[in-house]
Design an enzyme around this catalytic site. Structure first.
Site, PDB file in Angstrom:
ATOM      1  N   CYS A   1       0.815  -1.233   0.000  1.00 57.15           N
ATOM      2  CA  CYS A   1       0.000   0.000   0.000  1.00 57.15           C
ATOM      3  C   CYS A   1       0.837   1.267   0.000  1.00 57.15           C
ATOM      4  O   CYS A   1       0.334   2.341  -0.309  1.00 57.15           O
ATOM      5  CB  CYS A   1      -0.901   0.027   1.227  1.00 57.15           C
TER       6      CYS A   1
HETATM    7  N1  CO8 Z   1     -20.179  -9.712   7.627  1.00 56.10           N
HETATM    8  C1  CO8 Z   1     -20.689  -9.789   8.874  1.00 56.10           C
HETATM    9  N2  CO8 Z   1     -19.929 -10.004   9.971  1.00 56.10           N
HETATM   10  C2  CO8 Z   1     -18.603 -10.149   9.794  1.00 56.10           C
HETATM   11  C3  CO8 Z   1     -18.003 -10.080   8.518  1.00 56.10           C
HETATM   12  C4  CO8 Z   1     -18.841  -9.857   7.406  1.00 56.10           C
HETATM   13  N3  CO8 Z   1     -18.360  -9.766   6.171  1.00 56.10           N
HETATM   14  N4  CO8 Z   1     -16.675 -10.254   8.653  1.00 56.10           N
HETATM   15  C5  CO8 Z   1     -16.440 -10.423   9.962  1.00 56.10           C
HETATM   16  N5  CO8 Z   1     -17.596 -10.378  10.651  1.00 56.10           N
HETATM   17  C6  CO8 Z   1     -17.792 -10.514  12.100  1.00 56.10           C
HETATM   18  C7  CO8 Z   1     -16.700 -11.366  12.742  1.00 56.10           C
HETATM   19  O1  CO8 Z   1     -17.030 -12.733  12.699  1.00 56.10           O
HETATM   20  C8  CO8 Z   1     -16.641 -10.808  14.146  1.00 56.10           C
HETATM   21  O2  CO8 Z   1     -17.684 -11.384  14.897  1.00 56.10           O
HETATM   22  P1  CO8 Z   1     -17.495 -11.706  16.482  1.00 56.10           P
HETATM   23  O3  CO8 Z   1     -17.225 -10.381  17.125  1.00 56.10           O
HETATM   24  O4  CO8 Z   1     -18.796 -12.331  16.842  1.00 56.10           O
HETATM   25  O5  CO8 Z   1     -16.314 -12.626  16.539  1.00 56.10           O
HETATM   26  C9  CO8 Z   1     -16.973  -9.328  13.972  1.00 56.10           C
HETATM   27  O6  CO8 Z   1     -17.660  -9.227  12.718  1.00 56.10           O
HETATM   28  C10 CO8 Z   1     -15.729  -8.454  13.932  1.00 56.10           C
HETATM   29  O7  CO8 Z   1     -14.805  -8.977  12.952  1.00 56.10           O
HETATM   30  P2  CO8 Z   1     -13.379  -8.351  12.701  1.00 56.10           P
HETATM   31  O8  CO8 Z   1     -12.646  -8.289  14.017  1.00 56.10           O
HETATM   32  O9  CO8 Z   1     -12.738  -9.069  11.567  1.00 56.10           O
HETATM   33  O10 CO8 Z   1     -13.835  -6.891  12.220  1.00 56.10           O
HETATM   34  P3  CO8 Z   1     -13.151  -5.493  12.389  1.00 56.10           P
HETATM   35  O11 CO8 Z   1     -14.047  -4.606  13.141  1.00 56.10           O
HETATM   36  O12 CO8 Z   1     -11.727  -5.568  12.826  1.00 56.10           O
HETATM   37  O13 CO8 Z   1     -13.182  -4.971  10.867  1.00 56.10           O
HETATM   38  C11 CO8 Z   1     -11.674  -4.715   9.010  1.00 56.10           C
HETATM   39  C12 CO8 Z   1     -12.485  -5.688   9.874  1.00 56.10           C
HETATM   40  C13 CO8 Z   1     -12.641  -3.835   8.275  1.00 56.10           C
HETATM   41  C14 CO8 Z   1     -10.844  -5.546   8.044  1.00 56.10           C
HETATM   42  C15 CO8 Z   1     -10.759  -3.853   9.907  1.00 56.10           C
HETATM   43  O14 CO8 Z   1     -10.100  -4.636  10.869  1.00 56.10           O
HETATM   44  C16 CO8 Z   1      -9.724  -3.072   9.133  1.00 56.10           C
HETATM   45  O15 CO8 Z   1     -10.001  -2.361   8.197  1.00 56.10           O
HETATM   46  N6  CO8 Z   1      -8.451  -3.152   9.595  1.00 56.10           N
HETATM   47  C17 CO8 Z   1      -7.348  -2.436   8.955  1.00 56.10           C
HETATM   48  C18 CO8 Z   1      -6.897  -3.222   7.795  1.00 56.10           C
HETATM   49  C19 CO8 Z   1      -5.854  -2.494   6.965  1.00 56.10           C
HETATM   50  O16 CO8 Z   1      -5.679  -1.323   7.003  1.00 56.10           O
HETATM   51  N7  CO8 Z   1      -5.193  -3.282   6.193  1.00 56.10           N
HETATM   52  C20 CO8 Z   1      -4.299  -2.782   5.246  1.00 56.10           C
HETATM   53  C21 CO8 Z   1      -4.287  -3.846   4.228  1.00 56.10           C
HETATM   54  S1  CO8 Z   1      -3.988  -3.308   2.667  1.00 56.10           S
HETATM   55  C22 CO8 Z   1      -2.324  -3.416   2.284  1.00 56.10           C
HETATM   56  O17 CO8 Z   1      -1.450  -3.282   3.049  1.00 56.10           O
HETATM   57  C23 CO8 Z   1      -2.013  -3.685   0.869  1.00 56.10           C
HETATM   58  C24 CO8 Z   1      -1.854  -5.122   0.636  1.00 56.10           C
HETATM   59  C25 CO8 Z   1      -1.727  -5.327  -0.809  1.00 56.10           C
HETATM   60  C26 CO8 Z   1      -3.021  -5.203  -1.564  1.00 56.10           C
HETATM   61  C27 CO8 Z   1      -3.743  -6.498  -1.638  1.00 56.10           C
HETATM   62  C28 CO8 Z   1      -4.892  -6.453  -2.597  1.00 56.10           C
HETATM   63  C29 CO8 Z   1      -5.780  -7.699  -2.524  1.00 56.10           C
END
Ligand code: CO8
Length: 373
Positions: free
Chosen positions: A156
């Site tokens: 990124c």
């Molecule tokens: N629908 C409904 N519920 C869901 C879903 C869904 N799709 N997904 C997860 N849940 C549930 C989980 O099961 C969990 O339930 P419970 O609490 O009962 O266990 C609850 O929702 C919370 O799940 P998470 O902890 O996974 O959710 P978050 O609140 O942490 O949100 C995010 C997830 C949105 C992914 C968030 O953590 C985020 O954005 N984090 C930052 C990520 C980031 O910045 N990453 C950078 C990556 S990009 C990069 O570096 C480039 C890589 C190269 C590119 C690649 C291209 C493919």
């Protein structure tokens, strides 16, 4: 050492987009199909049933409403869950070259320059569609640029690290003008069957032209006051796809050959690092965060950007201080902060300050402090 400017930016946006509702509908159809096909193994406790996704969760957790993609149909087909992007013959422009050409030509036009004025091209993005010849050399040829070209990948942060590389080349006289092009086809390496991340990414391409201040005639120019980068090794965002995969057949097609992350940990660990890097960078330049009109931040997660701005400013930031494009584009990896910069810069008056900052896998963080000419 020469003073350097960003004299033009360009953007290519695919003409197809997918709303959260469309994406969730196809994901849930895939889940029902998977659970039906594997009902015996699920009942026997051998594998876990897949759970459905939801638009409400996606918006709440990330701020994402939709994403642009190269191929909607293949992604939304529950029997495929992957874009359909046909291979092209070697004598045709490759897809990343085609995207880069559109963004690159716009950057040149906004800068009042031609391809022949450019003597360095860097393709800076998360994934190259092939190892060689370098994508950058294909684009150098397609845009009629001279000099030299090479690819660089810092996930990124590729675009800001590319700007750093280009600015240093121009500052030291290695190049007169350099294009940094970021053709991100994130849909090609996203696992659309993973509930925790199927909604995260979109496709786009940006271009940034960097040249010496004394050759710049652009009305759209920003002086680069400084560039700063930091990296710290982490496995929390990883993709094990690579040229050695074929040497161990047992790993071919496994989940780790696509994007995988521990999103919550990334959120927790990266936000303080970003605030510290930007704060320290501004301090080195004798500038206070309050003096900055706009922070064009990496576009991964709305909550991350709000938290980073709050850490920097000591209070909630108004929306126009950290413009949001991830609602429409989702995370376009390295293109995100540059799309925000491209779309939200025309109201700048001479002397006003801004910061472009990206962050992501590596971990890697890049900051570019600019002042409108
Ligand atoms: N629908 C409904 N519920 C869901 C879903 C869904 N799709 N997904 C997860 N849940 C549930 C989980 O099961 C969990 O339930 P419970 O609490 O009962 O266990 C609850 O929702 C919370 O799940 P998470 O902890 O996974 O959710 P978050 O609140 O942490 O949100 C995010 C997830 C949105 C992914 C968030 O953590 C985020 O954005 N984090 C930052 C990520 C980031 O910045 N990453 C950078 C990556 S990009 C990069 O570096 C480039 C890589 C190269 C590119 C690649 C291209 C493919």
């Amino acid at each position: 050492m020469k003073d350097v400017v960003i004299s033009g930016t360009g953007l290519f946006t695919p003409d197809q987009s997918i709303s959260n509702d469309d994406l969730v509908e196809s994901f849930n159809a895939w889940v029902r199909k998977f659970n039906e096909e594997n009902k015996d193994a699920i009942a026997a406790g051998k594998i876990e049933a897949e759970q459905e996704s939801g638009s409400e969760f996606i918006v709440k957790a990330s701020g994402i409403q939709s994403r642009y993609v190269i191929d909607r149909e293949g992604i939304l087909d529950p029997n495929r869950m992957c874009p359909r992007i046909p291979e092209r013959p070697n004598d045709e422009d490759s897809l990343q070259c085609e995207m880069g050409k559109i963004a690159g030509l716009e950057a040149l036009e906004r800068a009042g320059k031609k391809g022949a004025d450019v003597d360095a091209v860097f393709v800076a993005c998360s994934n190259m569609q092939r190892p060689y010849p370098a994508m950058a050399i294909e684009l150098q040829n397609a845009l009629g640029c001279g000099g030299y070209a090479f690819d660089l990948n810092v996930a990124c942060s590729s675009a800001t690290f590319g700007i750093l590389t280009a600015a240093n080349a121009v500052r030291t006289g290695t190049a007169k003008a350099a294009l940094v092009i970021s053709p991100e086809i994130c849909s090609g390496h996203l696992n659309f069957t993973r509930r925790d991340s199927h909604f995260i990414f979109g496709d786009a391409c940006t271009a940034v032209l960097i040249e010496a201040a004394d050759t710049c005639t652009s009305p759209n120019a920003f002086e680069i006051l400084g560039t700063k980068a930091v990296t710290q090794y982490s496995n929390n965002i990883r993709n094990n796809f690579g040229f050695l995969n074929r040497c161990d057949e047992s790993g071919i097609g496994k989940e780790d050959k696509l994007f995988v992350q521990n999103g919550r940990q990334v959120f927790r660990e990266v936000c303080p690092m970003v605030a510290e890097l930007i704060g320290g960078h501004l301090e080195e330049l004798g500038l206070a965060p309050d003096a900055v009109k706009r922070f064009w931040l990496h576009q991964a997660n709305l909550g991350m950007n709000q938290l980073i701005a709050k850490k920097l400013l000591g209070k909630d930031a108004p929306e126009d201080k950290t413009p949001v494009i991830l609602d429409e584009y989702a995370n376009t990896s390295s293109a995100g902060s540059i799309i925000a910069f491209h779309k939200y810069q025309d109201d700048f008056a001479s002397g006003e300050l801004g910061v472009i900052c990206s962050f992501g896998a590596g971990y890697s963080i890049g900051s570019v402090v600019v002042r409108k000419k």
